[in-house]
Each structure stands twice: as C-alpha cells, then as structure tokens.
Design a protein around this motif. Structure first.
Motif, short mmCIF file in Angstrom:
data_model
loop_
_atom_site.label_atom_id
_atom_site.label_comp_id
_atom_site.label_asym_id
_atom_site.label_seq_id
_atom_site.Cartn_x
_atom_site.Cartn_y
_atom_site.Cartn_z
N THR A 374 0.83 -1.20 0.00
CA THR A 374 0.00 0.00 0.00
C THR A 374 0.86 1.25 0.00
O THR A 374 0.62 2.19 -0.76
N ARG A 416 2.23 9.73 -3.63
CA ARG A 416 1.00 9.16 -4.18
C ARG A 416 1.14 8.92 -5.68
O ARG A 416 0.71 7.90 -6.21
N LEU A 419 3.13 5.72 -6.39
CA LEU A 419 2.37 4.51 -6.10
C LEU A 419 1.24 4.31 -7.11
O LEU A 419 0.96 3.18 -7.53
N ILE A 420 0.59 5.38 -7.51
CA ILE A 420 -0.47 5.29 -8.52
C ILE A 420 0.11 4.76 -9.83
O ILE A 420 -0.48 3.89 -10.48
N TYR A 423 0.66 1.01 -9.60
CA TYR A 423 -0.58 0.26 -9.73
C TYR A 423 -1.09 0.27 -11.17
O TYR A 423 -1.67 -0.71 -11.64
N GLU A 424 -0.88 1.37 -11.87
CA GLU A 424 -1.23 1.39 -13.29
C GLU A 424 -0.43 0.34 -14.06
O GLU A 424 -0.98 -0.39 -14.90
N PHE A 437 -4.58 -5.00 -0.70
CA PHE A 437 -3.66 -4.03 -0.11
C PHE A 437 -2.97 -4.66 1.09
O PHE A 437 -3.63 -5.13 2.02
N THR A 491 -6.24 4.86 -1.12
CA THR A 491 -6.47 3.56 -1.77
C THR A 491 -7.55 3.69 -2.84
O THR A 491 -7.54 2.93 -3.83
N GLU A 493 -7.70 6.21 -4.84
CA GLU A 493 -6.93 6.66 -6.00
C GLU A 493 -6.24 5.48 -6.67
O GLU A 493 -6.15 5.40 -7.91
N LEU A 494 -5.72 4.56 -5.87
CA LEU A 494 -5.08 3.36 -6.42
C LEU A 494 -6.10 2.50 -7.17
O LEU A 494 -5.80 1.94 -8.23
N GLU A 495 -7.30 2.39 -6.62
CA GLU A 495 -8.36 1.64 -7.29
C GLU A 495 -8.68 2.27 -8.65
O GLU A 495 -8.84 1.56 -9.65
N ALA A 497 -6.72 3.97 -10.52
CA ALA A 497 -5.61 3.72 -11.43
C ALA A 497 -5.71 2.33 -12.05
O ALA A 497 -5.46 2.15 -13.24
#
Length: 650
Positions: A374, A416, A419-420, A423-424, A437, A491, A493-495, A497
């Motif tokens: 995460t 951020r 990390l984004i 994840y992309e 996560f 998280t 934002e990660l979703e 992405a």
C-alpha cells in the motif's frame, strides 16, 4: 420425489416474483441476458442453449410479469427521457451464429421481442477457426438488420481473439491487452495499442454501415472486457453504449458499462429461475490461499518453470477458488518493496512472472488478486525515498518513522503519484480479479509528520511541531479520523488507477485483528473496520493467534467472528486469514492445528477463510490434510471421518 421437485420449482417461481417486487424503483434497472448458439441439440459447447430451453425461458419471462425492452428504451432511460418498466429484460446475442437466423429470430418476431445482435465483421467473410458453428451470411444479417426488433452492435472487427501477453507465451483478450513481441522482447506502447483499437472499431463500424445500412450505436466487447482507453476511442467514434459480461443486474445510468449475464452450460428452466430469484446477489464463499511468488522465482528459467508447474498443480488439487498472489519481491521478508514481478516505470522488475502465474491460475477458474504494498516501497533513489517517507516527531525534529514498515506518506503528492503509477503498471500487464492491499496501510498515533501533512496537522493542533502527546483527546480523535480517511481516500486513487485498465476489479484491505476486536485501536493504526467494510470489496482480517499471543486460539477466533457479526455485511465481506507459520519460533504450525482453526472459524459463522503463508516445496501446510476445509467443491473427495477425528482436528 416428483412432488418435491414441483414444490421446489414453485418455491423458486414465488421467490423470483417476490425478489422482483424488491427491485430498484428508479425505472432504470434491467436484466440483460447474453446468448450465443441456440441449436436444437447442444453438443460439447458450454456457451450453447438448446432451442427448447430457450423457448421455455421466453415463455417463463412472458408469463411471470417480465417486460422485454429494446435498446432504444434503455438509451432513453439513460438520458432521463424515459423509465424502464419493473422487471425489465433485454436479450442480446453474440457472434452472428446461424441459429439466430434459423431459430431465434422467428421466435422473437412471433412474440415481438426486441433484441441486440453483436457482429464481428471479419467473421462472415473469413470464418474464425475457433468458431465451429455455422455463421450467418451478409444477406441474412442484412435481412434481420432491417427489422425494427433488432439492434445491430459491433463486436469489433478482429479483436475477438487472444494475443500474446507475456514472454511465456500466454494469451489474453486482444481488446484490452498490450501485445508482447517475442522478437523485440517488448510490449506494445499505449499509443500503438490505442491506434490498434480505434482502427479496428472504425473499420467494423464502416463495414456494418456499408453491408447492412445501419448506424452503429453500441459495442459489445469481446469476452466482456473493456478499459478506459478502448472505451474512450469507442465514444470518439460515436458509440453511445457499451456492454460487458458480469453476473449482476444492469442500470441504464451505467450505459457505458452495461453488465450482461451469459446464459451458458445449457441451463435448465429451474436453474434459470434460480438465477432470477437470486438477483446475482448471493456472495461466493471464498477459500483463500495467499502465496509468495518469491518461492517460485528462479534465475534458471527451466527450474522456474518446474516451480510454477508444481505450485499450480498444488493449488488446483486443493480446489481453492481464490489466490492472493504476491506481485512484488520481498526475499528478505521486511515488507519494504524495492522490486516487482511485472514491468514497471517505478521499481525494477525482478522477473516478468506475475502475469504468467496469474494466467495459469485463471484458466483453471481460480480468481487471482494481486497482493501489493500500500505504501511500503523503496524507490531506486534512496534520497528521494527518504524525503517521501512517513515521519515522526522526535525531540522536536522530524525523522523517518522507525515503526515497522518504511512507508511513503499518503499525504505527499509525489509519493501518491509514484504509487499510482506502480498500480497502473500492474493493471496494464496483468489479468486479475482484484488487488489486496498489504497490511502496511496504516499510520500509528505518532505518525505522520511528513512536511506534506504539516498544514493538516497544524489546523488541528495549532502548530506543526506540537507533539502528539500534547494534544487534547478531541484533537487526537480529529487527527486520527483524518488519517483514517486519508488512507481510504488514497487507496481509492489506487483503485481508480487499476480500473483505468481493468474496470471489473475488486479491492481488499488487510487490517489488523485489533481493529475488529478493539475499535479504539483506530488511534494506533488509522484503520477502522466499519469504514473498511463500506470502502472495499472485502476486508481481510489477520486472524493470527500466535502472533497475537492468544492463550486460547479457538476462543479468540470465535470472538473475531462474533465481533464481525455485529456489523452489516461483516460476515459476507470479511475474509478471516489465519497464520500457517509461527514467525516467532520460525516453525510451521502443525496442519491439524491450522485445520482446526479454519473449522472453528467456519463453525462460528465465517463465510470466507484462508491462510498464509504456503510452501509448495515443503508441502506446508499438508495439502491432503487441509484440502477438505479449503476446497470449494461440495464433495471434493471421499473421506471416512469420525466424531473423534473432528474433535481432534484431523
């Protein structure tokens, strides 16, 4: 026996009717069915339905209050220009198979039922080798296209196929996959992928206009998969609706991601009624194996291949339905991640391995969730990592936090962004059900003093350098709640992405057991069980008796389940994950003990259970002994068992 069957059928029918009464009253809900071949007799085709069964389904829907709607009806409802009737049903048919012309179309004309027919424009001229059933000719397609009952949609021109998706030679859906070129050892760029998709769609739309005289308004994505890039290109070409494949009811407000239920495996009418009755809302019980990809990796490709084969065979033989698969490398076991098992712009790739193993599990009907950090990543630039770290305040000075994981701050925009992007990259190169996560998604009571969090902290405390211990209880609570919200929002934002490339994905938040049993522990972790249930597809509770020093593990596990029952959806959305290894003693927990813990959870009411870690090289835990609890089959194998065996955890 016959009486019992009739009573069962009656119960299903009544249940379907009562379920429909509880349907959403917005005037936008619709059940969309997706059919393929409808022959007189089904022969070795999982996606076929025999003609008699199709007629039974139509008759059932007609006589039980369902209303057949058209594509125009759905489109108007999506724009607020009309309402769909209660129990609205829309029929769709893919692949322009000849039985649509011979059997389906005459029935639909007889009952005046509208439908959508999705056409691959390459196929009528050049039969796809994967399609064994006869296809319609262009003349036949033109005849049905002239009917006001039939909406013609594009099923693309040449995207209904598999393309190479990794160096191991696995294939994935052409419409949503970056092609791997074994000659250049490189993946398709986003620009090349985008051009391939828009050129294909534009050609399909052009051909349908020329051959059938229709203006294409909808796309039914091959295999039901789309992503943001493909959808953007479709919209640019004038597409007004997009159809996917999902087992849920549709809503006209989601006109660009309309879910369709595939009618497959030659359903009986009772099975069909049961589907209507369930409304696709019965959650599947999960049996989860969480696995370290580090165990499979080997610098020697031959040895690595053997490891993958052995692992896949183990998982498949256990009949689990879900695997949380490590997508990063963590040989040292620190949880601080510096390399990953997929191509990435953020961290070095140790090996292009995740997509291969995930694919091998996927084709065996095992759902794969990528287990991801995460916050705890270490960038190649150590200085930059230090600047972006979660920090604490020590003697009036900020310093990187010394608590467990070395995490990047969720308050820091640059952290951020990194990390984004990570994840992309995962989503671009992986076929997956979702993401788990890792448990590094926390902030303790003395964190975060990263400069990026200073303004938020000052607003609550009155000063950037005010020690946490000097805050009032009200201030502490406000700061705690802000950190909890910040983690959940991040998280999210990660979703977003991931869903740019894999829209149909679920996300699971790992939390510590104290967060469930002691809600006040939110102050120590910035994790909240109730908030997590609302924010995520599932919540994975680390039900680790040895780690938590539980004197009476069975009693402790029962309490976890009882505490979860106090929350709406607590049981349905919680995965209770037990430990298979004692990290303190550095020994594997006896399989009979692990088996007993799993039985205790299930007997207490847990629906979703699993364990971590797993070692296929040592058969830990023992696959034969744990299989009965981990299998999702009703009768996975014959086993003689006594009451004494159960009491002794055998």
């Amino acid at each position: 026996m016959r009486k019992a069957v009739l009573l069962f059928a009656l119960a299903l029918i009544l249940g379907a009717a009562s379920s429909a009464k509880a349907a959403d009253a917005s005037g936008k809900e619709v059940i969309i069915f997706c059919y393929h071949d409808v022959p007189q007799v089904v022969k070795l085709d999982d996606y076929a339905l025999d003609r008699a069964s199709f007629v039974q389904e139509i008759e059932y829907l007609r006589t039980h209050g369902y209303h057949f709607v058209s594509f125009d009806d759905i489109l108007k409802a999506s724009k607020g220009k009309g309402r769909l009737p209660d129990k609205a049903v829309f029929l769709t048919f893919d692949d322009e198979l000849l039985t649509f012309y011979q059997s389906v179309y005459p029935i639909l004309k007889l009952y005046e039922i509208p439908c959508m027919l999705s056409v691959e424009t390459l196929w009528p001229d050049k039969k796809d080798p994967d399609i064994r059933a006869p296809l319609m000719t262009w003349d036949q397609l033109k005849e049905v296209a002239q009917s006001p009952l039939v909406e013609i949609a594009t099923h693309t021109h040449n995207l209904h196929r598999g393309v190479m998706c990794n160096p191991q030679g696995n294939t994935s859906w052409a419409a949503v996959t970056r092609i791997y070129d074994p000659d250049t050892k490189a993946y398709e760029t986003e620009e090349a992928y985008r051009k391939r998709v828009i050129d294909d769609l534009a050609l399909s739309i052009k051909i349908l206009k020329e051959k059938l005289g229709v203006d294409v308004r909808a796309v039914a994505w091959p295999y039901g998969h789309q992503n943001t890039i493909a959808l953007d290109e479709a919209k640019a070409l004038g597409i007004q609706a997009a159809f996917t494949i999902e087992d849920r009811f549709g809503d006209a407000r989601e006109i660009y991601s309309m879910p369709r239920y595939i009618v497959s495996k030659n359903l009986t009418i009772l099975q069909f009624i049961k589907i209507l009755n369930s409304r696709f809302e019965e959650p599947i019980q999960q049996r989860v194996l969480q696995a370290d990809l580090d165990l499979l990796y080997d610098a020697d490709p031959v040895e690595q291949g053997k490891n993958v084969d052995a692992f896949i065979e183990r998982v498949y033989s256990m009949r689990v339905n879900t695997v949380y698969l490590q997508a990063f490398s963590d040989d040292a076991g620190t949880g601080n991640i510096s390399s990953v098992y997929f191509p990435s712009r953020v961290l070095p790739m140790k090996a292009d391995l995740f997509s291969h193993v995930a694919h091998q599990l996927w084709i065996r009907d095992i759902e794969v969730y990528a287990w991801m950090p995460t916050l705890a990543i270490a960038l190649p630039d150590a200085k930059k990592t230090g600047e972006l770290r979660v920090m604490e305040l020590v003697d009036g000075k900020r310093a990187p936090s010394h608590y467990s994981y070395a995490r990047l701050s969720p308050f820091n925009a640059e952290a951020r962004e990194k990390l984004i992007m990570l994840y992309e990259d995962l989503a671009i190169h992986s076929r997956l059900k979702g993401v788990v996560f890792q448990d590094d998604g926390y902030l303790n009571d003395h964190e975060d003093f990263n400069p990026a969090a200073a303004a938020a902290y000052k607003k609550i405390s009155g000063g950037e350098d005010v020690p946490y211990t000097s805050l009032s209880q009200a201030q502490k609570t406000e700061w705690m709640r802000l950190k909890t919200k910040t983690l959940i929002d991040f998280t999210g934002e990660l979703e977003k992405a991931v869903r740019k490339y894999r829209p149909i994905t679920g996300f699971i938040r790992t939390i510590y057991s104290e967060v469930l049993t002691k809600p006040e522990s939110e102050e120590w972790y910035a994790q909240n069980y109730a908030d997590s249930l609302k924010a995520y597809y599932n919540v994975a509770v680390m039900a680790y008796p040895r780690m938590e020093k539980a004197g009476r593990p069975d009693k402790w596990l029962k309490k976890l389940v009882e505490d979860a029952k106090k929350y709406p959806d607590g049981i349905n959305k919680t995965v209770f994950k037990v430990q298979a290894y004692d990290w303190d003693s550095k020994k594997w927990i006896e399989t009979k003990t692990l088996d007993r813990w799993l039985k205790t959870l299930v007997a207490s009411g847990a629906r979703n259970v699993g364990y971590y870690p797993d070692d296929f090289t040592e058969n830990e835990p023992d696959a034969g002994a744990i299989r009965l609890m981990m299998s999702t089959e009703d009768f996975s194998f014959q086993r003689k068992i006594t009451i004494r065996d159960l009491l002794q955890g055998k």
